[in-house]
Design a protein around this motif. Structure first.
Motif, PDB file in Angstrom:
ATOM      1  N   GLU A   1      23.230  -5.755  10.487  1.00 13.36           N
ATOM      2  CA  GLU A   1      24.143  -6.874  10.199  1.00 13.36           C
ATOM      3  C   GLU A   1      23.363  -8.077   9.689  1.00 13.36           C
ATOM      4  N   ASP A   2      22.242  -8.367  10.331  1.00 10.63           N
ATOM      5  CA  ASP A   2      21.447  -9.526   9.957  1.00 10.63           C
ATOM      6  C   ASP A   2      20.831  -9.371   8.569  1.00 10.63           C
ATOM      7  N   ILE A   3      20.243  -8.226   8.284  1.00  8.77           N
ATOM      8  CA  ILE A   3      19.561  -8.088   6.990  1.00  8.77           C
ATOM      9  C   ILE A   3      20.556  -7.937   5.841  1.00  8.77           C
ATOM     10  N   ARG A   4      21.742  -7.428   6.111  1.00  7.18           N
ATOM     11  CA  ARG A   4      22.772  -7.401   5.056  1.00  7.18           C
ATOM     12  C   ARG A   4      23.083  -8.822   4.599  1.00  7.18           C
ATOM     13  N   GLN A   5      23.141  -9.739   5.546  1.00  4.10           N
ATOM     14  CA  GLN A   5      23.404 -11.144   5.207  1.00  4.10           C
ATOM     15  C   GLN A   5      22.271 -11.742   4.391  1.00  4.10           C
ATOM     16  N   GLN A   6      21.108 -11.133   4.439  1.00  2.00           N
ATOM     17  CA  GLN A   6      19.955 -11.588   3.667  1.00  2.00           C
ATOM     18  C   GLN A   6      19.844 -10.858   2.331  1.00  2.00           C
ATOM     19  N   GLY A   7      20.818 -10.007   2.027  1.00  2.12           N
ATOM     20  CA  GLY A   7      20.843  -9.323   0.741  1.00  2.12           C
ATOM     21  C   GLY A   7      20.241  -7.937   0.718  1.00  2.12           C
ATOM     22  N   ALA A   8      19.950  -7.367   1.889  1.00  2.59           N
ATOM     23  CA  ALA A   8      19.355  -6.025   1.929  1.00  2.59           C
ATOM     24  C   ALA A   8      20.327  -4.984   1.397  1.00  2.59           C
ATOM     25  N   LYS A   9      19.790  -4.092   0.575  1.00  2.00           N
ATOM     26  CA  LYS A   9      20.574  -2.960   0.061  1.00  2.00           C
ATOM     27  C   LYS A   9      19.993  -1.630   0.504  1.00  2.00           C
ATOM     28  N   ARG A  10      18.693  -1.640   0.842  1.00  2.00           N
ATOM     29  CA  ARG A  10      18.053  -0.419   1.330  1.00  2.00           C
ATOM     30  C   ARG A  10      17.082  -0.787   2.441  1.00  2.00           C
TER      31      ARG A  10
ATOM     32  N   HIS B   1       0.816  -1.219   0.000  1.00  2.00           N
ATOM     33  CA  HIS B   1       0.000   0.000   0.000  1.00  2.00           C
ATOM     34  C   HIS B   1       0.854   1.277   0.000  1.00  2.00           C
ATOM     35  N   ASP B   2       2.146   1.154   0.342  1.00  2.00           N
ATOM     36  CA  ASP B   2       3.062   2.308   0.291  1.00  2.00           C
ATOM     37  C   ASP B   2       3.738   2.442  -1.070  1.00  2.00           C
ATOM     38  N   ALA B   3       3.703   1.391  -1.875  1.00  5.15           N
ATOM     39  CA  ALA B   3       4.450   1.384  -3.143  1.00  5.15           C
ATOM     40  C   ALA B   3       4.122   2.577  -4.045  1.00  5.15           C
ATOM     41  N   PRO B   4       2.845   2.903  -4.304  1.00  7.69           N
ATOM     42  CA  PRO B   4       2.577   4.047  -5.189  1.00  7.69           C
ATOM     43  C   PRO B   4       3.192   5.350  -4.667  1.00  7.69           C
ATOM     44  N   ARG B   5       3.104   5.564  -3.354  1.00  9.48           N
ATOM     45  CA  ARG B   5       3.667   6.778  -2.781  1.00  9.48           C
ATOM     46  C   ARG B   5       5.198   6.778  -2.920  1.00  9.48           C
ATOM     47  N   LEU B   6       5.824   5.672  -2.606  1.00  9.51           N
ATOM     48  CA  LEU B   6       7.285   5.583  -2.708  1.00  9.51           C
ATOM     49  C   LEU B   6       7.747   5.752  -4.156  1.00  9.51           C
ATOM     50  N   GLN B   7       7.012   5.167  -5.084  1.00  8.17           N
ATOM     51  CA  GLN B   7       7.368   5.300  -6.498  1.00  8.17           C
ATOM     52  C   GLN B   7       7.154   6.723  -6.991  1.00  8.17           C
ATOM     53  N   SER B   8       6.218   7.450  -6.379  1.00  6.97           N
ATOM     54  CA  SER B   8       5.983   8.839  -6.797  1.00  6.97           C
ATOM     55  C   SER B   8       7.187   9.729  -6.495  1.00  6.97           C
ATOM     56  N   TYR B   9       8.078   9.278  -5.613  1.00  8.94           N
ATOM     57  CA  TYR B   9       9.307  10.021  -5.320  1.00  8.94           C
ATOM     58  C   TYR B   9      10.413   9.683  -6.324  1.00  8.94           C
ATOM     59  N   GLY B  10      10.113   8.791  -7.268  1.00 11.53           N
ATOM     60  CA  GLY B  10      11.123   8.362  -8.228  1.00 11.53           C
ATOM     61  C   GLY B  10      11.900   7.150  -7.770  1.00 11.53           C
ATOM     62  N   LEU B  11      11.457   6.517  -6.700  1.00 12.62           N
ATOM     63  CA  LEU B  11      12.146   5.351  -6.157  1.00 12.62           C
ATOM     64  C   LEU B  11      11.769   4.108  -6.953  1.00 12.62           C
ATOM     65  N   ARG B  12      12.771   3.380  -7.411  1.00 12.55           N
ATOM     66  CA  ARG B  12      12.534   2.076  -8.051  1.00 12.55           C
ATOM     67  C   ARG B  12      12.621   1.029  -6.967  1.00 12.55           C
ATOM     68  N   LEU B  13      11.502   0.410  -6.668  1.00  9.75           N
ATOM     69  CA  LEU B  13      11.431  -0.557  -5.577  1.00  9.75           C
ATOM     70  C   LEU B  13      11.933  -1.923  -6.025  1.00  9.75           C
ATOM     71  N   HIS B  14      12.604  -2.605  -5.098  1.00 10.34           N
ATOM     72  CA  HIS B  14      13.169  -3.922  -5.372  1.00 10.34           C
ATOM     73  C   HIS B  14      12.714  -4.890  -4.272  1.00 10.34           C
ATOM     74  N   PRO B  15      11.811  -5.817  -4.583  1.00  7.23           N
ATOM     75  CA  PRO B  15      11.239  -6.680  -3.550  1.00  7.23           C
ATOM     76  C   PRO B  15      12.237  -7.605  -2.857  1.00  7.23           C
ATOM     77  N   MET B  16      13.375  -7.853  -3.454  1.00 12.20           N
ATOM     78  CA  MET B  16      14.345  -8.756  -2.822  1.00 12.20           C
ATOM     79  C   MET B  16      15.429  -8.013  -2.044  1.00 12.20           C
ATOM     80  N   THR B  17      15.689  -6.758  -2.384  1.00 10.03           N
ATOM     81  CA  THR B  17      16.783  -6.051  -1.715  1.00 10.03           C
ATOM     82  C   THR B  17      16.322  -4.844  -0.897  1.00 10.03           C
TER      83      THR B  17
END
Length: 179
Positions: free
Chosen positions: A124-133, A81-97
């Motif tokens: 530290e934990d989420i970096r190991q899971q591939g988080a970038k943002r 439900h936040d995706a449209p708002r986040l994308q309106s800022y020019g953010l390209r969302l990535h479901p895995m990172t």
């Protein structure tokens, strides 16, 4: 400065659910209002804990009492439900990172230095899971000045504002190896 007590950070397990209910029910109404990834009733907590929810749940436990004094929820991806708002800022969302954070700290521990070390544990934990943002779950209320300052201190950047029960700021942390 953190209380002069030993705190351990760990993943929430089902054995901690009674402690979590105690923790959540002890939060002041204003803290409860600022933390809203799930309801505060036992059934809602249990449903939220189910494995298919794909949430990481972290707790800070005070060693001497065994009490939970901090609870952070992290979702891999973003809130739909936040995706449209986040994308309106020019953010390209990535479901895995992209990951989304909802932190809370017990009222008597707020401002005592607990959230920073707990955030580092989570990062530290989420970096190991591939988080970038890391995005804030539903943003941060602009009236919560202490929280806004905390996020800025740890490198979160404001990416946009929206109105929902007051003005809120969406913030984002780009993860690097040394954050």
């Amino acid at each position: 400065m953190m209380h002069d007590m030993s705190i351990s950070f760990r993943h929430l397990h089902s054995r901690h659910l009674p402690q979590l209910l105690t923790y959540l029910s002890a939060l002041s109404p204003s803290t409860q209002q600022r933390f809203a990834p799930h309801a505060f009733e036992a059934e809602a907590i249990w449903q939220f804990y189910q494995p298919e929810q794909q949430h990481n749940r972290y707790i800070a436990i005070e060693a001497s009492s065994g009490k939970i004094v901090g609870y952070f929820v992290v979702k891999r991806s973003f809130l739909q439900h936040d995706a449209p708002r986040l994308q309106s800022y020019g953010l390209r969302l990535h479901p895995m990172t992209d990951f989304t954070l909802a932190p809370s700290v017990a009222d008597d521990w707020q401002g005592k230095g607990l959230a920073g070390p707990m955030l580092q544990f989570v990062l530290e934990d989420i970096r190991q899971q591939g988080a970038k943002r890391l995005l804030l779950w539903g943003g941060v209320q602009q009236s919560n000045i202490a929280a806004v300052r905390f996020y800025e201190k740890y490198g979160f950047e404001a990416i946009g504002q929206f109105e929902y029960a007051g003005m809120n700021t969406d913030m984002l942390l780009t993860l690097t190896q040394s954050t």
